[in-house]
Each structure stands twice: as C-alpha cells, then as structure tokens.
Design a protein around this motif. Structure first.
Motif, PDB file in Angstrom:
ATOM      1  N   SER A   2       0.828  -1.196   0.000  1.00 32.89           N
ATOM      2  CA  SER A   2       0.000   0.000   0.000  1.00 32.89           C
ATOM      3  C   SER A   2       0.868   1.254   0.000  1.00 32.89           C
ATOM      4  N   ASP A   3       0.418   2.301  -0.747  1.00 40.73           N
ATOM      5  CA  ASP A   3       1.174   3.551  -0.693  1.00 40.73           C
ATOM      6  C   ASP A   3       0.425   4.606   0.104  1.00 40.73           C
ATOM      7  N   ARG A   4      -0.503   4.146   0.958  1.00 36.67           N
ATOM      8  CA  ARG A   4      -1.202   5.079   1.831  1.00 36.67           C
ATOM      9  C   ARG A   4      -0.200   5.719   2.781  1.00 36.67           C
ATOM     10  N   PRO A   5      -0.411   7.020   3.111  1.00 41.11           N
ATOM     11  CA  PRO A   5       0.525   7.645   4.047  1.00 41.11           C
ATOM     12  C   PRO A   5       0.470   6.964   5.409  1.00 41.11           C
ATOM     13  N   ARG A   6       1.623   6.834   6.031  1.00 38.89           N
ATOM     14  CA  ARG A   6       1.698   6.178   7.323  1.00 38.89           C
ATOM     15  C   ARG A   6       1.373   7.170   8.422  1.00 38.89           C
ATOM     16  N   LEU A   7       0.530   6.757   9.368  1.00 39.20           N
ATOM     17  CA  LEU A   7       0.174   7.629  10.481  1.00 39.20           C
ATOM     18  C   LEU A   7       1.330   7.663  11.479  1.00 39.20           C
ATOM     19  N   PRO A   8       1.475   8.773  12.211  1.00 37.65           N
ATOM     20  CA  PRO A   8       2.559   8.832  13.190  1.00 37.65           C
ATOM     21  C   PRO A   8       2.424   7.686  14.198  1.00 37.65           C
ATOM     22  N   GLY A   9       3.515   7.015  14.496  1.00 42.34           N
ATOM     23  CA  GLY A   9       3.499   5.926  15.470  1.00 42.34           C
ATOM     24  C   GLY A   9       3.083   4.596  14.889  1.00 42.34           C
ATOM     25  N   GLN A  10       2.635   4.609  13.633  1.00 44.53           N
ATOM     26  CA  GLN A  10       2.196   3.353  13.012  1.00 44.53           C
ATOM     27  C   GLN A  10       3.422   2.550  12.559  1.00 44.53           C
ATOM     28  N   PRO A  11       3.420   1.218  12.767  1.00 41.59           N
ATOM     29  CA  PRO A  11       4.598   0.452  12.366  1.00 41.59           C
ATOM     30  C   PRO A  11       4.827   0.487  10.860  1.00 41.59           C
ATOM     31  N   THR A  12       6.086   0.273  10.466  1.00 41.66           N
ATOM     32  CA  THR A  12       6.428   0.186   9.043  1.00 41.66           C
ATOM     33  C   THR A  12       5.701  -1.012   8.433  1.00 41.66           C
ATOM     34  N   PRO A  13       5.151  -0.872   7.221  1.00 42.59           N
ATOM     35  CA  PRO A  13       4.450  -2.022   6.633  1.00 42.59           C
ATOM     36  C   PRO A  13       5.387  -3.214   6.421  1.00 42.59           C
ATOM     37  N   ILE A  14       4.859  -4.407   6.643  1.00 42.89           N
ATOM     38  CA  ILE A  14       5.668  -5.621   6.469  1.00 42.89           C
ATOM     39  C   ILE A  14       5.612  -6.015   4.990  1.00 42.89           C
ATOM     40  N   PRO A  15       6.754  -6.267   4.360  1.00 39.91           N
ATOM     41  CA  PRO A  15       6.727  -6.655   2.942  1.00 39.91           C
ATOM     42  C   PRO A  15       6.037  -8.007   2.729  1.00 39.91           C
ATOM     43  N   ASP A  16       5.388  -8.142   1.592  1.00 36.47           N
ATOM     44  CA  ASP A  16       4.668  -9.379   1.274  1.00 36.47           C
ATOM     45  C   ASP A  16       5.660 -10.480   0.856  1.00 36.47           C
ATOM     46  N   ALA A  17       5.494 -11.654   1.430  1.00 36.11           N
ATOM     47  CA  ALA A  17       6.449 -12.741   1.172  1.00 36.11           C
ATOM     48  C   ALA A  17       6.344 -13.264  -0.254  1.00 36.11           C
ATOM     49  N   THR A 246      -3.383  -7.408   7.925  1.00 38.31           N
ATOM     50  CA  THR A 246      -2.901  -6.034   7.859  1.00 38.31           C
ATOM     51  C   THR A 246      -1.378  -5.991   7.756  1.00 38.31           C
ATOM     52  N   ALA A 247      -0.888  -5.081   6.918  1.00 37.02           N
ATOM     53  CA  ALA A 247       0.562  -4.954   6.722  1.00 37.02           C
ATOM     54  C   ALA A 247       1.189  -4.113   7.828  1.00 37.02           C
ATOM     55  N   HIS A 248       0.370  -3.313   8.500  1.00 36.00           N
ATOM     56  CA  HIS A 248       0.907  -2.433   9.542  1.00 36.00           C
ATOM     57  C   HIS A 248       0.784  -3.115  10.887  1.00 36.00           C
ATOM     58  N   ARG A 249       1.804  -3.776  11.286  1.00 38.37           N
ATOM     59  CA  ARG A 249       1.732  -4.556  12.507  1.00 38.37           C
ATOM     60  C   ARG A 249       3.138  -4.628  13.097  1.00 38.37           C
TER      61      ARG A 249
END
Ligand SMILES: [Mg+2]
Length: 291
Positions: A2-17, A246-249
């Motif tokens: 996803s290229d949605r903007p990351r919210l402050p404090g939100q973890p870095t998106p995990i890459p898809d395997a 969810t990728a943000h975890r």
C-alpha cells in the motif's frame, strides 16, 4: 504494498512474502531450510470451534512433498495428540502445547521431549477450579491440553468475555507456578516457566543439523502473538513470516502472508523450487533428506 501515508506511530508495513520470493529463495539456497509452521490461522482458517479446523487433502500433499526436501515441524498451541492426529503425516516433527510436548522425527528415529511435567498437578487443579468458576458464563469453553488449559471466549458476549479474562488473570495472579497468555479469543493457563514456541524451535534446530557445512535456514510461519516468541529467536539469515491481514503490525517477522490461502501459495512455490532444485543437484538432495 500500500502507498497510503503512514500515520505517526504506526509500524512500518511488512513486505509481502510472495512478492519477495526471489530474496527469500536466495536465502534458502544459501543453506539447508528447516520449515516451521503454526497450524490454526496459518494452515487452516480460524474456525468457530477448534475441532472444525481441518487440513485439506491438497495441503497434506504439499506438506508431504516439502517433507521429502527439508525437515518440517508443526508448532502449535494444540495438544500434541490432537495436532498429530489432525495433520496426520508421518516423518514430520510436531511441537504441541506451545512447545511443551515435542515429537521430533529425524530419519527413522522419533524423539519425545516434554517440559514441565512437575506442573501437571497444577494444571489439573486449575482445570477443576476454573471449570467451577466459569460454569455459568454462557459461551465459555474450557479445553484441557496436557500442559495448558485453553479458555475460549469466542462465543461469549463482550461483557462475559471480559469476565472470563478477568477471572483467569486473577486466578493465575494468585498462583506463582502458573501464568496466562492471550491468543485470538482465548486465554491460556500454563506453567510459569521460560519455555515457549521459540524454545521448541531452537530445540528442533539443534537436532536437525547434520554434517553438512551449509547453515540451517529456519523458516517460520505463524499468525498469532505466541508465534512472535518463535519469530524473535530466528537468526538474521532466517525467514520469519507473520500471517496477517494487515501490513501495519509490530512483529519480529521480516515478511507477511495475507491469509492461509497465501500461505499455501507460498508453500507450493517452496515445494516446486525444492523439487526442481533437487533434480539439479543430487548432493543437495542427499544432504537434505538426511537432515
Ligand atoms: Mg495460529
């Protein structure tokens, strides 16, 4: 991704395997893979009742193909007997009750290992008392495993679910020999000793090596908080994958697979690679079959 903007404090998106397969493949080819798989939520979708979770015939075929190329271990919160029956493939290793009970297969030999036998009476007493205390809570179901007690509240109302959690937490809080962990709609009572899925993974890895010079490359795939214990123990060259919608975890995993269907796509790819790799390189075949 996803290229949605990351919210402050939100973890870095995990890459898809699946998207990262070339990178993962290169790591696997640098050594000898040892595959660790959680069961519920990883190989099967989470079901309303744990006894409804079944491995498909196709899934069983894929695991059998993989086991011909690399050691495969199923690591689960389920009791060992339940897990072995449910997966039903000879030649795999199994770690049940979050690693408290291990059945380890290497070649023709099978080793059994149990941790926490001196806590069996404590678990028995906890079962009696919690069944009594929670008898009137609608939807609450208590499942006894050999070393743990799972209190499921998936079918409880929100208020009752809170009551279940509070009851269990107060119960273990008053008993220094026991502790609890939370999973998906379940809280589990277990011996308060430093042993978890990660210890089971290390225990298997120490015994899975052989005389080859290539390093073991552990691959671990799991969906729950208890799998993070295992993901954290992987070496830097290991492959940790969290099953997550969810990728943000926040996770110790380097990659993510969306759901069990994506897990099977990944595993089928691994089995295909493995079979074509073993055709090309007979020395690799014999080393991996031995491991
Ligand atoms: Mg799971």
């Amino acid at each position: 991704m996803s290229d949605r903007p990351r919210l402050p404090g939100q973890p870095t998106p995990i890459p898809d395997a699946l998207a990262a397969l070339p990178t993962i493949r290169a790591r696997i080819e640098a050594g000898h893979p040892v595959l660790f798989l959680d069961f519920d939520g990883t190989l099967t979708p989470i079901r309303d009742q744990p006894e409804q979770a079944e491995l498909s015939a196709q899934g069983r075929a894929t695991l059998t193909r993989l086991a011909e190329c690399m050691p495969v271990a199923i690591v689960s919160g389920r009791g060992l007997t339940d897990l072995v029956t449910r997966v039903g493939i000879d030649g795999l290793s199994y770690a049940g009750s979050h690693g408290f009970e291990i059945q380890f297969a290497r070649g023709d030999e099978t080793l059994h290992y149990e941790v926490g036998q001196e806590y069996l009476l404590d678990i028995e007493a906890a079962e009696t008392e919690l069944r009594d205390r929670l008898a009137d809570v609608a939807g609450c179901r208590i499942e006894r495993k050999r070393y743990t007690l799972a209190i499921h509240y998936r079918h409880c109302s929100r208020v009752s679910a809170r009551q279940v959690r509070q009851t269990v937490e107060a119960f273990t809080g008053a008993r220094p020999r026991l502790t609890h962990i939370r999973g998906k709609m379940v809280v589990e009572v277990r011996p308060d000793i430093a042993w978890h899925k990660g210890n089971a993974v290390q225990w298997v890895l120490q015994r899975a090596g052989d005389a080859t010079r290539l390093p073991l490359v552990p691959i671990y795939i799991g969906d729950d908080t208890t799998d993070e214990d295992a993901l954290r123990t992987l070496p830097a060259h290991g492959i940790g994958i969290r099953v997550s919608a969810t990728a943000h975890r926040r996770t110790a995993a380097g990659w993510r697979l969306r759901d069990p269907q994506a897990v099977w796509m990944f595993l089928d790819g691994l089995a295909d690679d493995c079979e074509s790799g073993t055709d090309d390189d007979p020395s690799r075949t014999s080393a991996q079959t031995r491991a």
